[in-house]
Motif scaffolding. Sequence first.
Motif, PDB file in Angstrom:
ATOM      1  N   MET A  29     -15.476  36.101  52.609  1.00 44.15           N
ATOM      2  CA  MET A  29     -15.394  37.556  52.608  1.00 44.15           C
ATOM      3  C   MET A  29     -15.947  38.083  53.929  1.00 44.15           C
ATOM      4  SD  MET A  29     -17.075  40.359  49.998  1.00 44.15           S
ATOM      5  CE  MET A  29     -18.765  40.009  50.505  1.00 44.15           C
ATOM      6  N   GLU A  30     -15.159  38.858  54.628  1.00 39.26           N
ATOM      7  CA  GLU A  30     -15.636  39.540  55.819  1.00 39.26           C
ATOM      8  C   GLU A  30     -16.007  40.972  55.435  1.00 39.26           C
ATOM      9  OE1 GLU A  30     -13.526  37.323  59.559  1.00 39.26           O
ATOM     10  OE2 GLU A  30     -12.406  38.966  58.626  1.00 39.26           O
ATOM     11  N   PHE A  31     -17.067  41.490  56.037  1.00 38.31           N
ATOM     12  CA  PHE A  31     -17.511  42.844  55.728  1.00 38.31           C
ATOM     13  C   PHE A  31     -17.912  43.548  57.018  1.00 38.31           C
ATOM     14  CE2 PHE A  31     -20.925  39.804  55.261  1.00 38.31           C
ATOM     15  CZ  PHE A  31     -21.996  40.360  55.937  1.00 38.31           C
ATOM     16  N   VAL A  45     -19.640  51.416  50.581  1.00 36.27           N
ATOM     17  CA  VAL A  45     -19.992  51.899  51.910  1.00 36.27           C
ATOM     18  C   VAL A  45     -19.394  50.993  52.983  1.00 36.27           C
ATOM     19  CG1 VAL A  45     -21.915  52.290  53.506  1.00 36.27           C
ATOM     20  CG2 VAL A  45     -22.095  53.027  51.118  1.00 36.27           C
ATOM     21  N   ASN A  46     -19.478  49.690  52.764  1.00 33.92           N
ATOM     22  CA  ASN A  46     -19.013  48.717  53.752  1.00 33.92           C
ATOM     23  C   ASN A  46     -17.613  48.221  53.406  1.00 33.92           C
ATOM     24  OD1 ASN A  46     -21.531  48.784  55.138  1.00 33.92           O
ATOM     25  ND2 ASN A  46     -22.386  47.400  53.598  1.00 33.92           N
ATOM     26  N   GLU A  47     -16.756  48.213  54.390  1.00 37.13           N
ATOM     27  CA  GLU A  47     -15.393  47.717  54.196  1.00 37.13           C
ATOM     28  C   GLU A  47     -15.410  46.203  54.029  1.00 37.13           C
ATOM     29  OE1 GLU A  47     -11.100  47.563  56.563  1.00 37.13           O
ATOM     30  OE2 GLU A  47     -12.786  48.719  57.377  1.00 37.13           O
ATOM     31  N   LYS A  48     -14.504  45.686  53.164  1.00 39.17           N
ATOM     32  CA  LYS A  48     -14.483  44.244  52.910  1.00 39.17           C
ATOM     33  C   LYS A  48     -13.066  43.696  52.936  1.00 39.17           C
ATOM     34  CE  LYS A  48     -18.740  44.591  50.560  1.00 39.17           C
ATOM     35  NZ  LYS A  48     -18.643  46.037  50.290  1.00 39.17           N
ATOM     36  N   VAL A 104      -7.445  34.534  46.437  1.00 39.42           N
ATOM     37  CA  VAL A 104      -7.473  35.909  45.955  1.00 39.42           C
ATOM     38  C   VAL A 104      -6.868  36.757  47.066  1.00 39.42           C
ATOM     39  CG1 VAL A 104      -8.969  37.869  45.398  1.00 39.42           C
ATOM     40  CG2 VAL A 104      -9.467  35.609  44.453  1.00 39.42           C
ATOM     41  N   ASN A 105      -6.016  37.657  46.715  1.00 39.71           N
ATOM     42  CA  ASN A 105      -5.319  38.529  47.676  1.00 39.71           C
ATOM     43  C   ASN A 105      -4.181  37.840  48.395  1.00 39.71           C
ATOM     44  OD1 ASN A 105      -6.844  40.779  47.054  1.00 39.71           O
ATOM     45  ND2 ASN A 105      -8.399  40.304  48.589  1.00 39.71           N
ATOM     46  N   ARG A 158      -7.126  38.970  56.420  1.00 39.28           N
ATOM     47  CA  ARG A 158      -6.296  39.794  57.302  1.00 39.28           C
ATOM     48  C   ARG A 158      -6.605  39.563  58.772  1.00 39.28           C
ATOM     49  NH1 ARG A 158      -7.697  43.700  53.380  1.00 39.28           N
ATOM     50  NH2 ARG A 158      -9.248  44.583  54.805  1.00 39.28           N
ATOM     51  N   SER A 159      -7.851  39.253  59.075  1.00 39.57           N
ATOM     52  CA  SER A 159      -8.260  39.037  60.464  1.00 39.57           C
ATOM     53  C   SER A 159      -7.753  37.713  61.023  1.00 39.57           C
ATOM     54  CB  SER A 159      -9.787  39.057  60.560  1.00 39.57           C
ATOM     55  OG  SER A 159     -10.329  37.945  59.851  1.00 39.57           O
TER      56      SER A 159
END
Length: 256
Positions: free
Chosen positions: A206-208, A196-199, A58-59, A47-48
């Motif tokens: 994978m960005e987190f 807890v952490n957004e991904k 994936v996605n 998304r970024s």
Amino acid sequence: MRTVILLTITTAALLLFGCGTHTVVTPDPCEGARPVTARFTIYEVLRSGTKAPSDTTVNGMVLFAADERYDSYEWQIGSDTRIRRDSAFSLRFRLRDAPDSIPIPIRFIGRRKPDTTCFPDDDGVDTAYRELLPLSDPASPLLGSYHGAHVDDPADTFTVTIYVRYIEDSKDFCSVVMRNINRGCSDTSRVSCGAVNEKDFGATIMEFDGDGSYRIADGCLNPKGIARLKGRDTIEIDYVYDEARIRKKFIGRRVK
């Protein structure tokens, strides 16, 4: 007198050899040239906007891009009969819950004026074929356990695990959890099925983001960064954490 004779002989020898035949090297005009070849890369895109070369997604967001300049571009994606003629374009492939995936054939035709001096048989047209494999979240190659260490402390080894969390008593996907980045971070929410952490999660990247929260009880100190799968079995995780935004790089090998 002897010195004069030696100097005379030396000078004559230099003049004699200096007047010999010189070999002139003519540059090869075809050095580095190659026939028209259709080449392209498939990227999965988060998304970024972060992207990585991958024939697996994936996605769903995928960028198709020609690797070279051509006079014309012709793309056909799967069974879609539409022909796309841009040098690069993006498409979204939605596949979230499918347990099995079917490869999507990609055909690219590149056309360019050929260099017939170097390649008399080149007709200026070439075709390349690839396949794109869409996967559901639980099938991502990024999932697994990786044993390794931070690059600044290679003797202090530990294991980072990335896995899918399901809604209790069901097979419905809930979230992606990454344990031990930062080290000691459990990453699981105690009040919901989330993490807890957004991904932002893909097949190879994978960005987190800890979203500004320092949850001491969960061991998570606001880690933020990106994990990249190298090949099938090596992961590199670059991130910052804690209020001092300490910068770390973890490299691990798959153990599960």
